[in-house]
Design an enzyme around this catalytic site. Structure first.
Site, mmCIF file in Angstrom:
data_model
loop_
_atom_site.group_PDB
_atom_site.id
_atom_site.type_symbol
_atom_site.label_atom_id
_atom_site.label_comp_id
_atom_site.label_asym_id
_atom_site.label_seq_id
_atom_site.Cartn_x
_atom_site.Cartn_y
_atom_site.Cartn_z
ATOM 1 C CD1 TRP A 1 -0.302 -1.697 3.368
ATOM 2 C CD2 TRP A 1 0.470 0.786 3.150
ATOM 3 N NE1 TRP A 1 0.805 -1.070 4.051
ATOM 4 C CE2 TRP A 1 0.925 0.173 4.981
ATOM 5 C CE3 TRP A 1 0.954 1.764 3.472
ATOM 6 C CZ2 TRP A 1 2.129 0.619 4.891
ATOM 7 C CZ3 TRP A 1 1.684 2.995 4.462
ATOM 8 C CH2 TRP A 1 2.184 2.106 5.458
ATOM 9 C CE LYS B 1 -3.102 -9.342 -2.379
ATOM 10 N NZ LYS B 1 -3.371 -8.469 -1.114
ATOM 11 C CB ALA C 1 -2.473 -3.274 -0.073
ATOM 12 N N GLY D 1 6.495 -6.456 0.167
ATOM 13 C CA GLY D 1 5.792 -6.685 1.759
ATOM 14 C C GLY D 1 6.599 -6.757 3.113
ATOM 15 C CD GLU E 1 11.244 -4.410 -1.556
ATOM 16 O OE1 GLU E 1 11.226 -3.964 -0.298
ATOM 17 O OE2 GLU E 1 10.405 -3.273 -1.337
ATOM 18 C CG LEU E 2 10.500 -10.202 2.333
ATOM 19 C CD1 LEU E 2 11.285 -11.063 2.293
ATOM 20 C CD2 LEU E 2 9.297 -9.893 1.940
ATOM 21 C CB CYS F 1 10.787 -1.283 3.114
ATOM 22 S SG CYS F 1 11.617 -1.320 0.806
ATOM 23 C CD GLU G 1 10.084 -2.011 8.164
ATOM 24 O OE1 GLU G 1 10.352 -1.564 6.920
ATOM 25 O OE2 GLU G 1 9.725 -2.635 7.583
#
Length: 487
Positions: free
Chosen positions: A160, A184, A186, A238, A260-261, A294, A391
Site C-alpha cells: 500500500w 493483487k 493491497a 511487503g 522485497e521485504l 522499507c 521497523e
C-alpha cells in the site's frame, strides 16, 4: 487543462476486477470500502474478489502466455513507452488518487508518479535488449547456444505504501520479458493499481496479459493461485513475516520467487561529515513517504562528537514540518495508513521513552480525525528499545552514538535485515571501506535516497532476495535455455 479534483481523480479509477481484458464485478458481487486515512471518509467501494475470481484471473494469464511470449520485443517495448507517456501526461490525476487513498502529500505523490513511470520507460528500452550467446564447445565439434525466454505466468502482490511505483516496478519487466500476470494490490490502496490497469488497456496491452484482482481475503484468494502448477513465478513486496509464509507456499511448486521485504536501515554520520548535507539526507531518508518505506532510515548512528548538533538540527527541521491532509497546499506530512499503524508507531516511541530516551520534538498522538503522528526525534535511545530492532514505519528518528568506525559498522550490521544503509563521510577511503563492510543490498553514500529505476533494488538477509530495476530487474522474469547442436 482543468485542475484535477478529488472527484475527477476518483472517476479515473475503475472499481471492478480486471480479468481477461474486461472489467467485471466480483463473482459474489461483494465489495469493500476504500478509506481516506486523513479523514476516515469512504472514497469508493471496490470489487472484493473471491477464490473463483482469482482462478479466473490465472486462467486468463495462462491462456494469454504463449501468444504474448511470441509477441515481438519491439511491440512490447512500444506498449510500455506509450504507458510511460500517458502516466506522465496524467501525473496530477495519479498523484491526487494516491494522496486520497494512501495519505502522502501531493508533491510527494507527484514524485512517485515520476519515479513509477520511469520503470516503464526503462524496461521499454530493456525489452529489445534481451540477449543470448553463441559459443564453440571447448571440444570443438558442437556449438553452444543459450537463449533467454519468459518465465511464464506471474503472481504479483504489491503493498500500500507506493501504490503506483511498486506496481510499475514489477509489471514493467514482466511485460518487457513476455510474461503474463495476475496482480493483487493491497486492499488499503487498490484504486491506483486499477487506474494503472486502465492505462495499460488504453495503450493496447492484449487481453489476459495483465489481470488485477482486488480483495480483502488475501490469503484465501492467493493460496490457490500460488498452489496452481501453471503459475511459474511469485513476486511480493511487503513485510518479512508475510514473505516467509509466501516462500513456504511457493516451495510446493518450486516457483521462481522475488521477495522485497522489511528493512531496518542504519543512517551513519561520521565525525567528518558535512552536517548540512547529513541533515538534508536524514530528512530525505526518514521523511520520504511519511517514514512508511522499507528504505526509511530506522536507526541514526551518529559520532558522539557531532551527535548533539546533528540531533538539534534534525529536530528543528522535523519539528517545523506541517502535518495535515495531503491534498492541502503546504502540508508536508500526511497521515499514517491506518489507526493500527499509528498505534504501533506510538507504542514504539513510548517504549523507547520508558527506557530512557529523550524526546526532542513530537512524540504525542494528536487528537482529531485521521491517523496522524507528528515527526519525532529521540536521543539517548537505549539499545534495548524495541525501535532499534523493529521497523518503525513512521516519522520517528531515534539517535544513538558511537566512537569508532568499527563500532559504527558493528552497530549498523546488528540487525536481521539488510536492505539499505546510509553513510555520511567526506573521506572517500572510509566510504569504500564501510560500504564493503556493511551487510546490506544497497548503500547510499552522502545521499538519503538510493532508489533509481536504472539501479538494482533489493536486499540480503531477512530483507529478501531478487532485484527490481536496473539491468538485473528483467532477469527475474527470464529463464535461460541451453541448446547444444552438432555440426
Amino acid at each position: 487543462m482543468a485542475a484535477v479534483t478529488q472527484k475527477s481523480a476518483l472517476a479515473a479509477a475503475p472499481t471492478q476486477l480486471f480479468i481477461d481484458g474486461r472489467w467485471r464485478a466480483a463473482s459474489g458481487r461483494d465489495t469493500f470500502a476504500v478509506h481516506d486515512p486523513a479523514t476516515g471518509a469512504v472514497l469508493a467501494e471496490v470489487a472484493d474478489a473471491s477464490v473463483e475470481d482469482g482462478a479466473a484471473a490465472l486462467d486468463a494469464a495462462v491462456a494469454a502466455q504463449q501468444e504474448w511470449a511470441r509477441t515481438e520485443p519491439r511491440v512490447r517495448s512500444e506498449i510500455l513507452r506509450s504507458a510511460f507517456e500517458l502516466l506522465t501526461e496524467r501525473a496530477d490525476t495519479f498523484a491526487m488518487l494516491m494522496t486520497l487513498e494512501m495519505g502522502k502529500p501531493l508533491a510527494e505523490a507527484r514524485g512517485e508518479v515520476t519515479y513509477g513511470a520511469e520503470f516503464f520507460r526503462w524496461f521499454a528500452e530493456e525489452a529489445v535488449r534481451i540477449h543470448g550467446r553463441y559459443a564453440v564447445a571447448p571440444s570443438g565439434p558442437s556449438r553452444l547456444i543459450t537463449m533467454q525466454q519468459p518465465v511464464g505466468p506471474t503472481f504479483m502482490i504489491t503493498p500500500w505504501n507506493f501504490p503506483l511505483a511498486m506496481g510499475t516496478r514489477k509489471i514493467g519487466p514482466a511485460i518487457a520479458a513476455g510474461c503474463t500476470m495476475v496482480v493483487k494490490p493491497a486492499h488499503e490502496t487498490p484504486l491506483t493499481m486499477l487506474a494503472l490497469a486502465a492505462v495499460l488497456e488504453e495503450v493496447g496491452l492484449p487481453a489476459g496479459v495483465l489481470n488485477v484482482v482486488t480483495t480483502t481475503r488475501s490469503g484465501e484468494v492467493s493460496g490457490p493461485i500460488i498452489g496452481d502448477p501453471r503459475l511459474r513465478k511469485l513476486t511480493f513486496t511487503g513485510s518479512t513475516a508475510v514473505g516467509r509464509r509466501l516462500v513456504e507456499q511457493s516451495a510446493e511448486q518450486l516457483l521462481r520467487v522475488s521477495m522485497e521485504l522489511g528493512g531496518n536501515a542504519p543512517f551513519v554520520v561520521f565525525e567528518d561529515a558535512d552536517l548540512d548535507a547529513a541533515v538534508d539526507g536524514a530528512m530525505a531518508a526518514k521523511m520520504r513517504n511519511i517514514g512508511e518505506a522499507c528504505t526509511s532510515a530506522n536507526r541514526f548512528l551518529v559520532h558522539e562528537s557531532v551527535a548533539e548538533e546533528f540531533g538539534r538540527r534534525l529536530a528543528e527541521r522535523m519539528g517545523a514540518m506541517t502535518v495535515g491532509k495531503g491534498t492541502v497546499k503546504g502540508v508536508e506530512v500526511g497521515p499514517l495508513i491506518t489507526e493500527k499503524a499509528r498505534a504501533g508507531v506510538a507504542e514504539l516511541v513510548d517504549d523507547a521513552v520508558a527506557k530512557g530516551a529523550t524526546v526532542l520534538t513530537g512524540g504525542e498522538v494528536p487528537s482529531g480525525k485521521g491517523w496522524f503522528y507528528p515527526p519525532t526525534v529521540l536521543t539517548d535511545v537505549a539499545k534495548s528499545a524495541r525501535l532499534v530492532r523493529e521497523e518503525i514505519f513512521g516519522p520517528v528518528a531515534p539517535i544513538r552514538t558511537f566512537r569508532t568506525e568499527d563500532e559504527a559498522v558493528a552497530a549498523a550490521n546488528d540487525t536481521e535485515y539488510g536492505l539499505v544503509a546510509y553513510v555520511f563521510t567526506e573521506e572517500h577511503r572510509r566510504a569504500l571501506r564501510v560500504s564493503e563492510a556493511l551487510e546490506f543490498g544497497m548503500v547510499g553514500i552522502n545521499q538519503g535516497v538510493v532508489s533509481n529505476p536504472a539501479a538494482p533494488f533489493g536486499g540480503v538477509k531477512q530483507s529478501g532476495f531478487g532485484r527490481e530495476g536496473g539491468f538485473e530487474g528483467i532477469g527475474e522474469y527470464l529463464e535461460t535455455k541451453y541448446v547444444g547442436t552438432a555440426l
